[in-house]
Design an enzyme around this catalytic site. Sequence first.
Site, PDB file in Angstrom:
ATOM      1  N   CYS A  95       0.852  -1.187   0.000  1.00 39.94           N
ATOM      2  CA  CYS A  95       0.000   0.000   0.000  1.00 39.94           C
ATOM      3  C   CYS A  95       0.890   1.240   0.000  1.00 39.94           C
ATOM      4  O   CYS A  95       1.849   1.302   0.773  1.00 39.94           O
ATOM      5  CB  CYS A  95      -0.891  -0.016   1.238  1.00 39.94           C
ATOM      6  SG  CYS A  95      -2.027   1.383   1.325  1.00 39.94           S
ATOM      7  N   HIS A 137      -8.977  -4.116  -2.252  1.00 38.60           N
ATOM      8  CA  HIS A 137      -8.038  -3.322  -1.438  1.00 38.60           C
ATOM      9  C   HIS A 137      -8.454  -1.847  -1.433  1.00 38.60           C
ATOM     10  O   HIS A 137      -8.542  -1.227  -0.372  1.00 38.60           O
ATOM     11  CB  HIS A 137      -6.619  -3.485  -2.008  1.00 38.60           C
ATOM     12  CG  HIS A 137      -5.554  -2.683  -1.322  1.00 38.60           C
ATOM     13  ND1 HIS A 137      -4.493  -3.242  -0.649  1.00 38.60           N
ATOM     14  CD2 HIS A 137      -5.379  -1.332  -1.215  1.00 38.60           C
ATOM     15  CE1 HIS A 137      -3.723  -2.275  -0.141  1.00 38.60           C
ATOM     16  NE2 HIS A 137      -4.234  -1.098  -0.485  1.00 38.60           N
ATOM     17  N   GLU A 138      -8.730  -1.302  -2.619  1.00 39.36           N
ATOM     18  CA  GLU A 138      -9.092   0.121  -2.708  1.00 39.36           C
ATOM     19  C   GLU A 138     -10.475   0.374  -2.103  1.00 39.36           C
ATOM     20  O   GLU A 138     -10.692   1.384  -1.436  1.00 39.36           O
ATOM     21  CB  GLU A 138      -9.055   0.605  -4.172  1.00 39.36           C
ATOM     22  CG  GLU A 138      -7.704   0.459  -4.866  1.00 39.36           C
ATOM     23  CD  GLU A 138      -6.539   1.049  -4.085  1.00 39.36           C
ATOM     24  OE1 GLU A 138      -6.743   2.020  -3.339  1.00 39.36           O
ATOM     25  OE2 GLU A 138      -5.423   0.527  -4.219  1.00 39.36           O
ATOM     26  N   HIS A 141     -10.257   0.799   1.527  1.00 40.40           N
ATOM     27  CA  HIS A 141      -9.809   2.142   1.940  1.00 40.40           C
ATOM     28  C   HIS A 141     -11.008   3.062   2.165  1.00 40.40           C
ATOM     29  O   HIS A 141     -10.993   3.897   3.070  1.00 40.40           O
ATOM     30  CB  HIS A 141      -8.925   2.767   0.853  1.00 40.40           C
ATOM     31  CG  HIS A 141      -7.463   2.439   0.987  1.00 40.40           C
ATOM     32  ND1 HIS A 141      -6.741   2.712   2.120  1.00 40.40           N
ATOM     33  CD2 HIS A 141      -6.590   1.883   0.111  1.00 40.40           C
ATOM     34  CE1 HIS A 141      -5.480   2.329   1.940  1.00 40.40           C
ATOM     35  NE2 HIS A 141      -5.365   1.817   0.738  1.00 40.40           N
TER      36      HIS A 141
END
Length: 172
Positions: A95, A137-138, A141
């Site tokens: 990241c 993953h994004e 966030h």
Amino acid sequence: MKLPLQYYGSKLLRTKATPITEITPEIRQLAYDMIETMLAHRGIGLAACQVGKPVAMFVASVSPDGTSQDSVNRIYINPKILWYSAEKQYETEGCLSIPKCYVPVERPLRIGAQAMDLNGHIFEMTLEGLGATNFCHENDHLNGVLHIDRTDAKHKKEIEKALRAIKASNSR
Ligand SMILES: [Zn+2]
């Protein structure tokens, strides 16, 4: 314009993103600046909170089928995961906000997702392999979740020191 990154320890990385209700010139500019920032750091994805804006948008340079990092940079606004495959994959993730902390994370092999583009059109797609990992993953966030939250205790322990160092330099 390349934007400054938020690093581990920043409250913004733990903030739930606000949905985008209108594609304003500011949102458009933010999307382009995020792509520039992602590419400058050789990242394959970047969420708005990582450049200090807690809005529901991320950019990615991975194709949905995960086979190429092509020159098409994709913008995902108000993304939503619609379904997950039961089949999993276990890949090492990194990241831009947590430098040098590469840890394995279990993710679905395939997902179905929807998002809005800069023209306000909502589109759906199937993602798999790196495409699915990257999207998850994004998308995490935008919910204030980091990849290190999803690794196992053993790997979390291995990066403990590095995490403390990032946090310390971030709060200076
Ligand atoms: Zn990240």
